[in-house]
Scaffold this motif. Structure first.
Motif, PDB file in Angstrom:
ATOM      1  N   GLU A   1     -21.885  -1.444   3.795  1.00  0.00           N
ATOM      2  CA  GLU A   1     -22.262  -1.631   2.178  1.00  0.00           C
ATOM      3  C   GLU A   1     -21.450  -0.444   1.287  1.00  0.00           C
ATOM      4  N   LEU A   2     -21.375   0.656   1.972  1.00  0.00           N
ATOM      5  CA  LEU A   2     -20.653   1.857   1.173  1.00  0.00           C
ATOM      6  C   LEU A   2     -19.107   1.589   1.346  1.00  0.00           C
ATOM      7  N   ALA A   3     -18.705   0.971   2.456  1.00  0.00           N
ATOM      8  CA  ALA A   3     -17.122   0.700   2.498  1.00  0.00           C
ATOM      9  C   ALA A   3     -16.956  -0.142   1.451  1.00  0.00           C
ATOM     10  N   LEU A   4     -17.440  -1.332   1.166  1.00  0.00           N
ATOM     11  CA  LEU A   4     -17.310  -2.430   0.437  1.00  0.00           C
ATOM     12  C   LEU A   4     -17.539  -1.712  -1.129  1.00  0.00           C
ATOM     13  N   TYR A   5     -18.328  -1.097  -1.561  1.00  0.00           N
ATOM     14  CA  TYR A   5     -18.693  -0.398  -2.639  1.00  0.00           C
ATOM     15  C   TYR A   5     -17.275   0.473  -3.003  1.00  0.00           C
ATOM     16  N   ASP A   6     -16.784   1.208  -2.019  1.00  0.00           N
ATOM     17  CA  ASP A   6     -15.477   2.217  -2.207  1.00  0.00           C
ATOM     18  C   ASP A   6     -14.428   1.156  -2.382  1.00  0.00           C
ATOM     19  N   LEU A   7     -14.441  -0.163  -1.804  1.00  0.00           N
ATOM     20  CA  LEU A   7     -13.184  -0.900  -1.937  1.00  0.00           C
ATOM     21  C   LEU A   7     -13.372  -1.460  -3.431  1.00  0.00           C
ATOM     22  N   GLY A   8     -14.283  -1.789  -3.890  1.00  0.00           N
ATOM     23  CA  GLY A   8     -14.347  -2.367  -5.355  1.00  0.00           C
ATOM     24  C   GLY A   8     -14.279  -1.112  -6.013  1.00  0.00           C
ATOM     25  N   THR A   9     -14.447  -0.018  -5.779  1.00  0.00           N
ATOM     26  CA  THR A   9     -14.073   1.356  -6.759  1.00  0.00           C
ATOM     27  C   THR A   9     -12.635   1.324  -6.842  1.00  0.00           C
ATOM     28  N   ALA A  10     -11.975   0.988  -5.487  1.00  0.00           N
ATOM     29  CA  ALA A  10     -10.390   1.158  -5.420  1.00  0.00           C
ATOM     30  C   ALA A  10      -9.925  -0.057  -6.330  1.00  0.00           C
ATOM     31  N   ASP A  11     -10.378  -1.198  -6.274  1.00  0.00           N
ATOM     32  CA  ASP A  11     -10.033  -2.429  -7.509  1.00  0.00           C
ATOM     33  C   ASP A  11     -10.055  -1.573  -8.855  1.00  0.00           C
ATOM     34  N   ALA A  12     -11.288  -1.045  -9.499  1.00  0.00           N
ATOM     35  CA  ALA A  12     -11.574  -0.665 -10.603  1.00  0.00           C
ATOM     36  C   ALA A  12     -10.469   0.699 -11.181  1.00  0.00           C
ATOM     37  N   MET A  13     -10.208   1.456 -10.161  1.00  0.00           N
ATOM     38  CA  MET A  13      -9.260   2.440 -10.248  1.00  0.00           C
ATOM     39  C   MET A  13      -7.790   1.977 -10.399  1.00  0.00           C
ATOM     40  N   LEU A  14      -7.636   0.905  -9.834  1.00  0.00           N
ATOM     41  CA  LEU A  14      -5.990   0.294  -9.804  1.00  0.00           C
ATOM     42  C   LEU A  14      -5.976  -0.372 -11.492  1.00  0.00           C
ATOM     43  N   SER A  15      -7.035  -0.954 -11.877  1.00  0.00           N
ATOM     44  CA  SER A  15      -6.954  -1.192 -13.076  1.00  0.00           C
ATOM     45  C   SER A  15      -7.224  -0.343 -14.005  1.00  0.00           C
ATOM     46  N   ALA A  16      -7.428   1.067 -13.823  1.00  0.00           N
ATOM     47  CA  ALA A  16      -7.757   1.808 -15.034  1.00  0.00           C
ATOM     48  C   ALA A  16      -6.383   2.808 -14.926  1.00  0.00           C
ATOM     49  N   GLY A  17      -5.560   2.485 -13.791  1.00  0.00           N
ATOM     50  CA  GLY A  17      -4.423   3.168 -13.685  1.00  0.00           C
ATOM     51  C   GLY A  17      -4.547   4.366 -12.810  1.00  0.00           C
ATOM     52  N   ARG A  18      -5.594   4.728 -12.218  1.00  0.00           N
ATOM     53  CA  ARG A  18      -5.735   6.154 -11.557  1.00  0.00           C
ATOM     54  C   ARG A  18      -5.508   5.825 -10.061  1.00  0.00           C
ATOM     55  N   TYR A  19      -4.079   5.657  -9.800  1.00  0.00           N
ATOM     56  CA  TYR A  19      -3.707   5.411  -8.546  1.00  0.00           C
ATOM     57  C   TYR A  19      -4.129   6.238  -7.254  1.00  0.00           C
ATOM     58  N   LEU A  20      -4.033   7.584  -7.636  1.00  0.00           N
ATOM     59  CA  LEU A  20      -4.568   8.476  -6.564  1.00  0.00           C
ATOM     60  C   LEU A  20      -5.841   8.153  -5.889  1.00  0.00           C
ATOM     61  N   TYR A  21      -6.784   7.996  -6.985  1.00  0.00           N
ATOM     62  CA  TYR A  21      -8.070   7.433  -6.665  1.00  0.00           C
ATOM     63  C   TYR A  21      -8.226   6.054  -6.003  1.00  0.00           C
ATOM     64  N   VAL A  22      -7.399   5.189  -6.307  1.00  0.00           N
ATOM     65  CA  VAL A  22      -7.115   4.096  -5.568  1.00  0.00           C
ATOM     66  C   VAL A  22      -7.037   4.159  -4.035  1.00  0.00           C
ATOM     67  N   LEU A  23      -5.941   5.228  -3.785  1.00  0.00           N
ATOM     68  CA  LEU A  23      -5.548   5.788  -2.428  1.00  0.00           C
ATOM     69  C   LEU A  23      -7.066   6.421  -1.801  1.00  0.00           C
ATOM     70  N   PHE A  24      -7.519   7.126  -2.462  1.00  0.00           N
ATOM     71  CA  PHE A  24      -8.696   7.877  -1.838  1.00  0.00           C
ATOM     72  C   PHE A  24      -9.645   6.866  -1.543  1.00  0.00           C
ATOM     73  N   CYS A  25     -10.149   5.798  -2.724  1.00  0.00           N
ATOM     74  CA  CYS A  25     -11.080   5.035  -2.242  1.00  0.00           C
ATOM     75  C   CYS A  25     -10.792   3.941  -1.042  1.00  0.00           C
ATOM     76  N   CYS A  26      -9.591   3.612  -0.978  1.00  0.00           N
ATOM     77  CA  CYS A  26      -9.022   3.023   0.183  1.00  0.00           C
ATOM     78  C   CYS A  26      -9.532   3.627   1.552  1.00  0.00           C
ATOM     79  N   GLN A  27      -9.078   5.071   1.525  1.00  0.00           N
ATOM     80  CA  GLN A  27      -9.358   5.957   2.683  1.00  0.00           C
ATOM     81  C   GLN A  27     -10.680   5.827   3.108  1.00  0.00           C
ATOM     82  N   GLN A  28     -11.569   6.034   1.907  1.00  0.00           N
ATOM     83  CA  GLN A  28     -12.992   6.197   2.093  1.00  0.00           C
ATOM     84  C   GLN A  28     -13.507   4.746   2.655  1.00  0.00           C
TER      85      GLN A  28
END
Length: 127
Positions: free
Chosen positions: A10-37
């Protein structure tokens, strides 16, 4: 599924959703961080489920895959090693700046797609 393993998932899927949100927001480093997480947490859930042990406190994705007793193919192994560098703990500003400079929309989009693909593969291993 083991409830602890399910919580990791569940936590992994939450981070994946956050990565999608960060991509939409243009925060690319945090996309990568959330993918790693997301991958880290899913691997830790796999360790709980398949090995019956508490996962090691590491952010090294290749090491976690080894502990989980899975054998990624060459491309997956390279992806795990690449994504590991985007774990952002307490880092010095110049290190974050270097990572942020290379974190383009193209890179973030590509690694997010690879993350989703790897998560689908991991799900087939124990669930």
């Amino acid at each position: 599924m083991n409830p602890d393993a399910q919580r990791w998932r569940e936590l992994a899927l939450y981070d994946l959703g956050t990565a999608d949100a960060m991509l939409s927001a243009g925060r690319y480093l945090y996309v990568l961080f959330c993918c790693q997480q997301a991958i880290e947490k899913d691997l830790k859930g796999l360790i709980v489920e398949c090995c019956g042990m508490f996962p090691p406190r590491t952010h090294d994705l290749a090491k976690l895959a080894h502990v989980a007793k899975i054998t990624p193919d060459e491309g997956q192994d390279l992806f795990l090693r690449t994504l590991t560098k985007y774990y952002i703990g307490t880092r010095y500003p110049e290190e974050v700046r270097t990572l942020a400079d290379e974190a383009t929309r193209e890179l973030a989009t590509r690694l997010l797609a690879q993350t989703k693909e790897l998560l689908r593969w991991l799900e087939t291993l124990s669930r």
